[in-house]
Design a protein around this motif. Structure first.
Motif, PDB file in Angstrom:
ATOM      1  N   ALA A   1       0.816  -1.220   0.000  1.00  6.39           N
ATOM      2  CA  ALA A   1       0.000   0.000   0.000  1.00  6.39           C
ATOM      3  C   ALA A   1       0.845   1.264   0.000  1.00  6.39           C
ATOM      4  CB  ALA A   1      -0.932   0.003   1.204  1.00  6.39           C
ATOM      5  N   VAL A   2       0.380   2.246  -0.769  1.00 11.31           N
ATOM      6  CA  VAL A   2       0.914   3.605  -0.697  1.00 11.31           C
ATOM      7  C   VAL A   2       0.008   4.388   0.242  1.00 11.31           C
ATOM      8  CG1 VAL A   2       1.347   5.733  -1.955  1.00 11.31           C
ATOM      9  CG2 VAL A   2       1.865   3.535  -3.025  1.00 11.31           C
ATOM     10  N   LEU A   3       0.587   4.982   1.270  1.00  9.48           N
ATOM     11  CA  LEU A   3      -0.180   5.770   2.229  1.00  9.48           C
ATOM     12  C   LEU A   3      -0.134   7.250   1.850  1.00  9.48           C
ATOM     13  CD1 LEU A   3       0.790   4.121   5.630  1.00  9.48           C
ATOM     14  CD2 LEU A   3      -1.495   4.229   4.633  1.00  9.48           C
ATOM     15  N   VAL A   4      -1.299   7.889   1.913  1.00 12.16           N
ATOM     16  CA  VAL A   4      -1.397   9.305   1.564  1.00 12.16           C
ATOM     17  C   VAL A   4      -2.148  10.045   2.663  1.00 12.16           C
ATOM     18  CG1 VAL A   4      -1.399   8.741  -0.893  1.00 12.16           C
ATOM     19  CG2 VAL A   4      -3.588   9.019   0.290  1.00 12.16           C
ATOM     20  N   GLU A   5      -2.119  11.354   2.600  1.00 21.33           N
ATOM     21  CA  GLU A   5      -2.950  12.161   3.480  1.00 21.33           C
ATOM     22  C   GLU A   5      -4.339  12.300   2.864  1.00 21.33           C
ATOM     23  OE1 GLU A   5      -1.822  12.830   6.384  1.00 21.33           O
ATOM     24  OE2 GLU A   5       0.165  12.072   5.831  1.00 21.33           O
ATOM     25  N   TYR A   6      -5.303  12.731   3.665  1.00 19.74           N
ATOM     26  CA  TYR A   6      -6.670  12.920   3.163  1.00 19.74           C
ATOM     27  C   TYR A   6      -6.744  14.274   2.471  1.00 19.74           C
ATOM     28  CZ  TYR A   6     -11.770  12.422   3.053  1.00 19.74           C
ATOM     29  OH  TYR A   6     -13.078  12.296   2.651  1.00 19.74           O
ATOM     30  N   ALA A   7      -6.107  14.328   1.294  1.00 22.03           N
ATOM     31  CA  ALA A   7      -6.031  15.578   0.525  1.00 22.03           C
ATOM     32  C   ALA A   7      -5.813  15.215  -0.938  1.00 22.03           C
ATOM     33  CB  ALA A   7      -4.886  16.460   1.029  1.00 22.03           C
ATOM     34  N   ALA A   8      -6.371  16.012  -1.840  1.00 18.30           N
ATOM     35  CA  ALA A   8      -6.313  15.700  -3.274  1.00 18.30           C
ATOM     36  C   ALA A   8      -4.873  15.683  -3.788  1.00 18.30           C
ATOM     37  CB  ALA A   8      -7.153  16.703  -4.053  1.00 18.30           C
ATOM     38  N   ASP A   9      -4.048  16.658  -3.392  1.00 18.44           N
ATOM     39  CA  ASP A   9      -2.660  16.697  -3.864  1.00 18.44           C
ATOM     40  C   ASP A   9      -1.890  15.473  -3.383  1.00 18.44           C
ATOM     41  OD1 ASP A   9      -3.045  19.046  -5.226  1.00 18.44           O
ATOM     42  OD2 ASP A   9      -2.221  20.326  -3.631  1.00 18.44           O
ATOM     43  N   SER A  10      -2.160  15.053  -2.149  1.00 15.75           N
ATOM     44  CA  SER A  10      -1.488  13.867  -1.624  1.00 15.75           C
ATOM     45  C   SER A  10      -1.937  12.616  -2.365  1.00 15.75           C
ATOM     46  CB  SER A  10      -1.763  13.731  -0.122  1.00 15.75           C
ATOM     47  OG  SER A  10      -1.012  12.672   0.435  1.00 15.75           O
ATOM     48  N   LEU A  11      -3.234  12.549  -2.716  1.00 13.50           N
ATOM     49  CA  LEU A  11      -3.730  11.420  -3.498  1.00 13.50           C
ATOM     50  C   LEU A  11      -3.035  11.381  -4.856  1.00 13.50           C
ATOM     51  CD1 LEU A  11      -5.634   9.067  -4.099  1.00 13.50           C
ATOM     52  CD2 LEU A  11      -7.412  10.749  -4.679  1.00 13.50           C
ATOM     53  N   PHE A  12      -2.904  12.527  -5.501  1.00 10.56           N
ATOM     54  CA  PHE A  12      -2.203  12.586  -6.788  1.00 10.56           C
ATOM     55  C   PHE A  12      -0.767  12.092  -6.637  1.00 10.56           C
ATOM     56  CE2 PHE A  12       0.508  14.651  -9.892  1.00 10.56           C
ATOM     57  CZ  PHE A  12      -0.175  14.417 -11.079  1.00 10.56           C
ATOM     58  N   ASP A  13      -0.078  12.575  -5.604  1.00 10.16           N
ATOM     59  CA  ASP A  13       1.312  12.144  -5.374  1.00 10.16           C
ATOM     60  C   ASP A  13       1.381  10.639  -5.119  1.00 10.16           C
ATOM     61  OD1 ASP A  13       2.109  14.762  -5.674  1.00 10.16           O
ATOM     62  OD2 ASP A  13       2.246  15.154  -3.512  1.00 10.16           O
ATOM     63  N   GLY A  14       0.384  10.107  -4.404  1.00 10.00           N
ATOM     64  CA  GLY A  14       0.354   8.675  -4.152  1.00 10.00           C
ATOM     65  C   GLY A  14       0.175   7.867  -5.430  1.00 10.00           C
ATOM     66  N   ILE A  15      -0.634   8.374  -6.334  1.00 12.47           N
ATOM     67  CA  ILE A  15      -0.822   7.704  -7.625  1.00 12.47           C
ATOM     68  C   ILE A  15       0.486   7.731  -8.422  1.00 12.47           C
ATOM     69  CG2 ILE A  15      -2.017   7.834  -9.844  1.00 12.47           C
ATOM     70  CD1 ILE A  15      -4.481   8.869  -8.280  1.00 12.47           C
ATOM     71  N   MET A  16       1.204   8.867  -8.389  1.00 16.50           N
ATOM     72  CA  MET A  16       2.487   8.942  -9.077  1.00 16.50           C
ATOM     73  C   MET A  16       3.497   7.959  -8.466  1.00 16.50           C
ATOM     74  SD  MET A  16       1.994  11.068 -11.533  1.00 16.50           S
ATOM     75  CE  MET A  16       0.280  10.431 -11.528  1.00 16.50           C
ATOM     76  N   GLU A  17       3.471   7.836  -7.154  1.00 14.59           N
ATOM     77  CA  GLU A  17       4.341   6.861  -6.485  1.00 14.59           C
ATOM     78  C   GLU A  17       3.986   5.442  -6.932  1.00 14.59           C
ATOM     79  OE1 GLU A  17       6.715   4.631  -3.698  1.00 14.59           O
ATOM     80  OE2 GLU A  17       6.924   6.608  -4.604  1.00 14.59           O
ATOM     81  N   MET A  18       2.694   5.141  -7.000  1.00 16.60           N
ATOM     82  CA  MET A  18       2.269   3.815  -7.442  1.00 16.60           C
ATOM     83  C   MET A  18       2.703   3.553  -8.878  1.00 16.60           C
ATOM     84  SD  MET A  18       0.756   0.930  -6.733  1.00 16.60           S
ATOM     85  CE  MET A  18      -0.123   1.229  -5.184  1.00 16.60           C
ATOM     86  N   LEU A  19       2.538   4.548  -9.762  1.00 15.00           N
ATOM     87  CA  LEU A  19       2.961   4.395 -11.154  1.00 15.00           C
ATOM     88  C   LEU A  19       4.471   4.145 -11.259  1.00 15.00           C
ATOM     89  CD1 LEU A  19       0.902   7.167 -12.975  1.00 15.00           C
ATOM     90  CD2 LEU A  19       0.924   4.737 -13.561  1.00 15.00           C
ATOM     91  N   GLY A  20       5.250   4.861 -10.440  1.00 11.89           N
ATOM     92  CA  GLY A  20       6.704   4.752 -10.525  1.00 11.89           C
ATOM     93  C   GLY A  20       7.242   3.420 -10.037  1.00 11.89           C
ATOM     94  N   ARG A  21       6.536   2.808  -9.105  1.00 16.76           N
ATOM     95  CA  ARG A  21       7.051   1.548  -8.524  1.00 16.76           C
ATOM     96  C   ARG A  21       5.991   0.443  -8.556  1.00 16.76           C
ATOM     97  NH1 ARG A  21       8.709   2.590  -2.725  1.00 16.76           N
ATOM     98  NH2 ARG A  21       9.405   0.443  -2.945  1.00 16.76           N
ATOM     99  N   TYR A  22       5.153   0.467  -9.579  1.00 20.41           N
ATOM    100  CA  TYR A  22       4.028  -0.471  -9.615  1.00 20.41           C
ATOM    101  C   TYR A  22       4.442  -1.935  -9.521  1.00 20.41           C
ATOM    102  CZ  TYR A  22      -0.251  -2.858 -10.797  1.00 20.41           C
ATOM    103  OH  TYR A  22      -1.338  -3.701 -10.755  1.00 20.41           O
ATOM    104  N   PRO A  23       5.429  -2.420 -10.285  1.00 24.46           N
ATOM    105  CA  PRO A  23       5.763  -3.848 -10.173  1.00 24.46           C
ATOM    106  C   PRO A  23       6.122  -4.280  -8.753  1.00 24.46           C
ATOM    107  CG  PRO A  23       6.765  -2.914 -12.135  1.00 24.46           C
ATOM    108  CD  PRO A  23       6.225  -1.757 -11.330  1.00 24.46           C
ATOM    109  N   SER A  24       6.816  -3.396  -8.016  1.00 23.93           N
ATOM    110  CA  SER A  24       7.199  -3.723  -6.636  1.00 23.93           C
ATOM    111  C   SER A  24       5.972  -3.826  -5.735  1.00 23.93           C
ATOM    112  CB  SER A  24       8.157  -2.665  -6.097  1.00 23.93           C
ATOM    113  OG  SER A  24       8.441  -2.881  -4.728  1.00 23.93           O
TER     114      SER A  24
END
Length: 374
Positions: free
Chosen positions: A312-335
């Motif tokens: 799991a990628v943990l984010v804050e309850y905020a739209a910008d944090s959700l966006f950053d979490g999605i970018m983190e997931m995209l960058g390291r998705y196979p892991s």
């Protein structure tokens, strides 16, 4: 054959909606009862899909009115059952009006204030009605022999109100899920699934704002929301039709179809505002995501962090944090996906098999204790 197969149960079901299958964890408890015991009588606020010689259906969604009608129904029923099982914790209010001689076990998946209202948000009249409901509920709780919660937070909440309380997790039927094959690259588009009806405090406004940014930055990411009936999102898609390429509202569907939808998705999403309700009850969806081998994006709240693991990628309850979490997931998705696939093979703590064993053991203990006292 277990001797408990001959034990008879009066089942009392109080639901906020008409169909029990709408709630997988509560439906599971019903299935455990059918498997291990004889349900000889039913008092229910809705249709649970069985026919019995003794069925009383009560249409009221007011827990106090339900309790009064349920108590009257119990007085008229043949008293030939060995124990009472309650699904839908407000239904224990009926024991304010009756004192059963059999042990009572109740299932508590939610904070009781979700049913009676938070006094801090009410006017005087509603506050007085809510206070009455809570007092009836508390008195009814004192007659419950055992209450099973789904989290440590709910166990702490209910412990002062009932003689015995223990935590048995909601669980998930892992046999319904197919193994997922790890991938070497992030899928395009990245499909993020959210299962639930939406509404206040469940991150819909974050999804909306994040979707706009994904569209602006031409990120190939999609949200697929199963059974979401959120008025704000529905209006947003009418006002900004370009967002229909990012947000897809899927209809409510049978649980088997939900599982098939998970198999076509890449990431599971769960967002919960930090309040007394969501800090007490973990969402069923995160256990389903784990069983489906889906990596997750979740915000930091104890009812996520108590359960999620390395996938799991943990984010804050905020739209910008959700966006950053999605970018983190995209960058390291196979892991993250590799970790999720591993977790899907290690679900013993949350499998229905383990939950059923704890469920049965608790009822067997209550029946044994009642027999010794008789």
């Amino acid at each position: 054959m277990r001797s408990e197969l001959k034990k008879k149960c009066l089942l009392v079901v109080y639901l906020p909606e008409a169909q029990l299958p709408r709630f997988p964890d509560q439906m599971a408890r019903f299935d455990f009862l059918r498997k291990n015991y004889q349900i000889t009588a039913l008092i229910s606020s809705g249709d649970i899909g069985i026919e019995l010689p003794q069925i009383v259906r009560i249409s009221s969604r007011n827990p106090l009115l339900f309790a009064v009608k349920a108590a009257l129904a119990m007085r008229k029923m043949a008293d030939d059952y060995d124990f009472i099982y309650v699904i839908g914790v407000p239904a224990v209010m009926l024991f304010y009006f009756v004192s059963p001689r059999q042990p009572v076990i109740a299932y508590a998946p939610t904070h009781y204030l979700q049913h009676f209202g938070d006094p801090a948000t009410m006017g005087l009249k509603k506050k007085l009605v809510a206070a009455l409901k809570r007092q009836v509920f508390f008195r009814g709780m004192h007659k419950v022999s055992s209450l099973t919660s789904i989290s440590r937070q709910l166990e702490e909440l209910y412990r002062p109100l009932v003689r015995r309380v223990l935590t048995i997790p909601m669980g998930v039927d892992v046999r319904l899920y197919q193994p997922r094959i790890p991938v070497d690259v992030a899928p395009v588009p990245l499909r993020i699934v959210y299962a639930g009806s939406g509404g206040q405090g469940r991150g819909m406004e974050l999804i909306a704002a994040c979707a706009r940014r994904l569209l602006e930055e031409k990120c190939r990411v999609e949200f697929h929301l199963i059974g979401c009936r959120d008025a704000m999102l529905e209006q947003l898609l009418k006002d900004e039709p370009a967002l229909c390429g990012v947000i897809h509202l899927l209809p409510g569907m049978p649980y088997a179809d939900v599982i098939q939808t998970y198999a076509r998705m890449d990431v599971g999403l769960s967002l919960l505002e930090s309040n007394i309700f969501y800090c007490a009850s973990p969402p069923q969806k995160i256990f389903e995501y784990m069983a489906a081998g889906l990596p997750m994006i979740c915000n930091r709240i104890v009812t996520h962090t108590d359960y999620i693991r390395a996938s799991a990628v943990l984010v804050e309850y905020a739209a910008d944090s959700l966006f950053d979490g999605i970018m983190e997931m995209l960058g390291r998705y196979p892991s993250y996906q590799s970790a999720a696939v591993a977790i899907a093979t290690d679900m013993d703590a949350y499998s229905y098999d383990g939950v059923e064993q704890q469920f049965h053991a608790e009822i067997a203990l209550l029946l044994e204790t009642a027999a010794l006292k008789a």
